[in-house]
Design an enzyme around this catalytic site. Structure first.
Site, PDB file in Angstrom:
ATOM      1  N   HIS A 141       0.867  -1.181   0.000  1.00 54.66           N
ATOM      2  CA  HIS A 141       0.000   0.000   0.000  1.00 54.66           C
ATOM      3  C   HIS A 141       0.908   1.236   0.000  1.00 54.66           C
ATOM      4  O   HIS A 141       2.016   1.186   0.542  1.00 54.66           O
ATOM      5  CB  HIS A 141      -0.836  -0.049   1.285  1.00 54.66           C
ATOM      6  CG  HIS A 141      -1.882   1.016   1.414  1.00 54.66           C
ATOM      7  ND1 HIS A 141      -1.595   2.315   1.777  1.00 54.66           N
ATOM      8  CD2 HIS A 141      -3.220   0.964   1.261  1.00 54.66           C
ATOM      9  CE1 HIS A 141      -2.721   3.017   1.842  1.00 54.66           C
ATOM     10  NE2 HIS A 141      -3.729   2.223   1.522  1.00 54.66           N
ATOM     11  N   ASP A 218       3.444  -4.271   8.095  1.00 53.15           N
ATOM     12  CA  ASP A 218       2.222  -3.484   7.929  1.00 53.15           C
ATOM     13  C   ASP A 218       1.048  -4.437   8.146  1.00 53.15           C
ATOM     14  O   ASP A 218       0.715  -5.249   7.288  1.00 53.15           O
ATOM     15  CB  ASP A 218       2.200  -2.879   6.521  1.00 53.15           C
ATOM     16  CG  ASP A 218       0.877  -2.178   6.212  1.00 53.15           C
ATOM     17  OD1 ASP A 218      -0.038  -2.240   7.052  1.00 53.15           O
ATOM     18  OD2 ASP A 218       0.777  -1.584   5.121  1.00 53.15           O
ATOM     19  N   GLN A 221      -4.273  -4.815   7.360  1.00 49.36           N
ATOM     20  CA  GLN A 221      -5.310  -5.786   6.982  1.00 49.36           C
ATOM     21  C   GLN A 221      -5.231  -7.039   7.856  1.00 49.36           C
ATOM     22  O   GLN A 221      -6.254  -7.624   8.199  1.00 49.36           O
ATOM     23  CB  GLN A 221      -5.168  -6.180   5.503  1.00 49.36           C
ATOM     24  CG  GLN A 221      -5.328  -5.035   4.518  1.00 49.36           C
ATOM     25  CD  GLN A 221      -6.762  -4.505   4.417  1.00 49.36           C
ATOM     26  OE1 GLN A 221      -7.727  -5.187   4.741  1.00 49.36           O
ATOM     27  NE2 GLN A 221      -6.896  -3.275   3.971  1.00 49.36           N
ATOM     28  N   LYS A 244     -10.234  -0.265  10.718  1.00 48.15           N
ATOM     29  CA  LYS A 244     -10.525  -1.494   9.952  1.00 48.15           C
ATOM     30  C   LYS A 244     -10.899  -2.633  10.899  1.00 48.15           C
ATOM     31  O   LYS A 244     -11.424  -3.655  10.478  1.00 48.15           O
ATOM     32  CB  LYS A 244      -9.308  -1.918   9.122  1.00 48.15           C
ATOM     33  CG  LYS A 244      -8.945  -0.904   8.027  1.00 48.15           C
ATOM     34  CD  LYS A 244      -7.821  -1.429   7.171  1.00 48.15           C
ATOM     35  CE  LYS A 244      -7.020  -0.365   6.478  1.00 48.15           C
ATOM     36  NZ  LYS A 244      -7.664   0.260   5.338  1.00 48.15           N
ATOM     37  N   CYS A 382      -4.789   2.314  -3.667  1.00 50.61           N
ATOM     38  CA  CYS A 382      -3.547   2.871  -3.084  1.00 50.61           C
ATOM     39  C   CYS A 382      -2.398   1.879  -3.195  1.00 50.61           C
ATOM     40  O   CYS A 382      -1.577   1.747  -2.274  1.00 50.61           O
ATOM     41  CB  CYS A 382      -3.738   3.289  -1.624  1.00 50.61           C
ATOM     42  SG  CYS A 382      -5.011   4.511  -1.398  1.00 50.61           S
TER      43      CYS A 382
HETATM   44  N1  7TS Z   1      -1.533  -0.638   4.744  1.00 48.03           N
HETATM   45  C1  7TS Z   1      -2.482  -1.434   4.209  1.00 48.03           C
HETATM   46  C2  7TS Z   1      -2.151  -2.843   3.827  1.00 48.03           C
HETATM   47  C3  7TS Z   1      -3.770  -0.928   4.045  1.00 48.03           C
HETATM   48  O1  7TS Z   1      -4.715  -1.703   3.532  1.00 48.03           O
HETATM   49  C4  7TS Z   1      -4.056   0.419   4.403  1.00 48.03           C
HETATM   50  C5  7TS Z   1      -5.389   1.033   4.161  1.00 48.03           C
HETATM   51  C6  7TS Z   1      -3.030   1.159   4.991  1.00 48.03           C
HETATM   52  C7  7TS Z   1      -1.776   0.617   5.130  1.00 48.03           C
HETATM   53  C8  7TS Z   1      -3.253   2.558   5.469  1.00 48.03           C
HETATM   54  O2  7TS Z   1      -4.132   2.556   6.553  1.00 48.03           O
HETATM   55  P1  7TS Z   1      -4.558   3.934   7.203  1.00 48.03           P
HETATM   56  O3  7TS Z   1      -5.539   3.558   8.267  1.00 48.03           O
HETATM   57  O4  7TS Z   1      -3.334   4.551   7.746  1.00 48.03           O
HETATM   58  O5  7TS Z   1      -5.170   4.749   6.113  1.00 48.03           O
HETATM   59  N2  7TS Z   1      -6.078   0.459   3.112  1.00 48.03           N
HETATM   60  C9  7TS Z   1      -7.166   0.938   2.496  1.00 48.03           C
HETATM   61  C10 7TS Z   1      -7.795   0.224   1.485  1.00 48.03           C
HETATM   62  O6  7TS Z   1      -7.448  -0.873   1.070  1.00 48.03           O
HETATM   63  N3  7TS Z   1      -8.842   0.948   1.045  1.00 48.03           N
HETATM   64  O7  7TS Z   1      -8.894   2.089   1.733  1.00 48.03           O
HETATM   65  C11 7TS Z   1      -7.850   2.093   2.643  1.00 48.03           C
END
Ligand code: 7TS
Length: 424
Positions: A141, A218, A221, A244, A382
């Site tokens: 991501h 990371d 997920q 999430k 992303c």
């Molecule tokens: N890493 C992964 C694997 C992710 O899926 C996401 C967010 C992030 C980092 C960033 O997370 P945040 O909470 O800091 O924004 N993924 C997604 C997605 O798949 N669709 O919208 C956000």
């Protein structure tokens, strides 16, 4: 045809006699799921972007504001002490959730993104010299790419991706080869947000550690779908995001091994992260406070604690079994549809189905699904380098949460059939 084997078990979620899982009862815990969209019952298949919230989380947040709110760590009065206790309890819940050794290894951040930036800046950035390397994978991501590029650029270091094959599986031999004497950091996703593929994290961490290279995982997920045990993984850093995991947005987590966090300078300066301040010199608090400058998202942390209680209450293994059943069901159904190509169907997976229509743009598919009340994400998710790897600009992604049902997957499949009718 898809390769998801009927017996395949998500690593870390092996189970014996899973408790009965009553999805209708679970759904009743989520007020938003009873609403309609465009006159149709909502089918929410976008939990990978952000999950919906159970009443227990909403109530925990409103309870704080209605009954127990004050700033933390700075009052002698009752409410400040009480809010501090609740905030500290939330940290302990996160510690237990990840099986970290100590609560002081849990830093609250805004989200995964901030947690990765914190490590990139305060840990890796401090150690980088010109020509050094940071090793990622093609699955990442943007949140696990751009922070590393920022620190690499400042030092004249390079960011390299370990390749994946056409199914999105990491080429472990290539990964190992890319671990060179110049590699200062390895960072990779535990579960791909595009494909749902679970990476062999333990093995990759061992390969990096054998060469003395620290590893950040990371877990944005994976923390939602797998039984994460940071001590068993032996990762140096692990990051995830509350929103999430059925918790509030604006709260995330950085786990770091105690000795590493203790060695790191502050990421941001301000109140609550100091020991003593003079105009000449300031000394800093120990972790985790050292990395939590300013008033944190107090209610957010408490809400995340409530989300963890909620998921634990359902049983993490039972949730994983339910989601895995839906993943297999959806993969099998969608793979039967003519004109649709699935991405990433091999290997161990969690909760995500990504596909493309031969002739219809993902945004058009998303719009037609939306008209049927079905929420999916479309586009590059992303993860543009992964799209480039596959030679596409985006996919349609259905991401499954603990409240989804087979009936909802049937609706998705019916609507995908309808896409074909509309576009011929
Ligand atoms: N890493 C992964 C694997 C992710 O899926 C996401 C967010 C992030 C980092 C960033 O997370 P945040 O909470 O800091 O924004 N993924 C997604 C997605 O798949 N669709 O919208 C956000």
């Amino acid at each position: 045809m898809t390769q998801v084997a009927a017996e395949s078990v998500v690593p870390g979620t092996e189970r014996t006699n899973p408790p009965a899982y009553d999805v209708d009862k679970v759904r009743a815990d989520f007020p938003i799921l009873s609403r309609e969209v465009h006159g149709k019952p909502l089918v929410f298949l976008d939990s990978g972007a952000s999950a919906q919230k159970p009443r227990a989380v909403i109530k925990a947040i409103s309870d704080v504001y209605e009954n127990e709110y004050a700033n933390i760590h700075r009052g002698v009065h009752y409410l400040s002490v009480r809010a501090t206790e609740l905030y500290d309890e939330a940290r302990e819940k996160v510690r237990a959730y990840l099986n970290a050794a100590k609560a002081s290894e849990i830093v609250f951040t805004r989200n995964t993104t901030e947690a990765i930036n914190l490590v990139a800046s305060s840990f890796t950035g401090q150690r980088l010299k010109e020509g050094d390397e940071i090793l990622l994978t093609e699955l990442e991501h943007h949140a696990n790419i751009v922070p590393w590029q920022l620190v690499a650029e400042r030092a004249g270091a390079v960011v390299k991706p370990a390749p994946v094959d056409g199914d999105g599986i990491i080429d472990l031999a290539a990964f190992e080869k890319l671990l060179t004497p110049r590699t200062r950091m390895v960072a990779f996703t535990h579960t791909s947000n595009v494909l749902g593929i679970i990476t062999p994290a333990k093995e990759m961490i061992k390969l990096a550690h054998d060469k003395g290279i620290p590893v950040l995982i990371d877990g944005a997920q994976s923390a939602v779908h797998l039984n994460v045990d940071v001590q068993d993984l032996d990762c140096d850093f692990f990051t995830f995001t509350g929103h999430k995991l059925y918790g509030p947005s604006g709260i995330g987590v950085l786990y770091g091994k105690a000795e590493l966090l203790e060695s790191m300078p502050p990421y941001q300066g301000g109140g609550d992260m100091i020991e003593y301040v003079t105009f000449e010199k300031t000394t800093f608090a120990k972790p985790p406070e050292r990395f939590e400058a300013g008033t944190p998202h107090i209610a957010g942390a408490i809400g995340l604690g409530a989300a963890i209680d909620y998921v634990n209450g359902l049983g993490r293994d039972a949730v994983a079994a339910h989601e895995h059943d839906l993943l297999q069901y959806a993969t099998a159904q969608i793979s039967e549809l003519p004109g649709i190509k699935l991405f990433g169907t091999k290997g161990e997976k969690a909760s995500i189905v990504s596909f493309l229509h031969d002739d219809v743009h993902p945004h058009d598919v998303g719009t037609i699904l939306d008209q049927a009340g079905i929420a999916v994400r479309v586009g590059h998710h992303c993860a543009q380098p992964l799209m480039d790897r596959f030679g596409i600009t985006g996919t349609v992604r259905a991401s499954i949460g603990l409240y989804n049902t087979r009936d909802e997957i049937d609706k998705l499949v019916e609507s995908l059939d309808h896409v074909k009718e509309i576009f011929g």
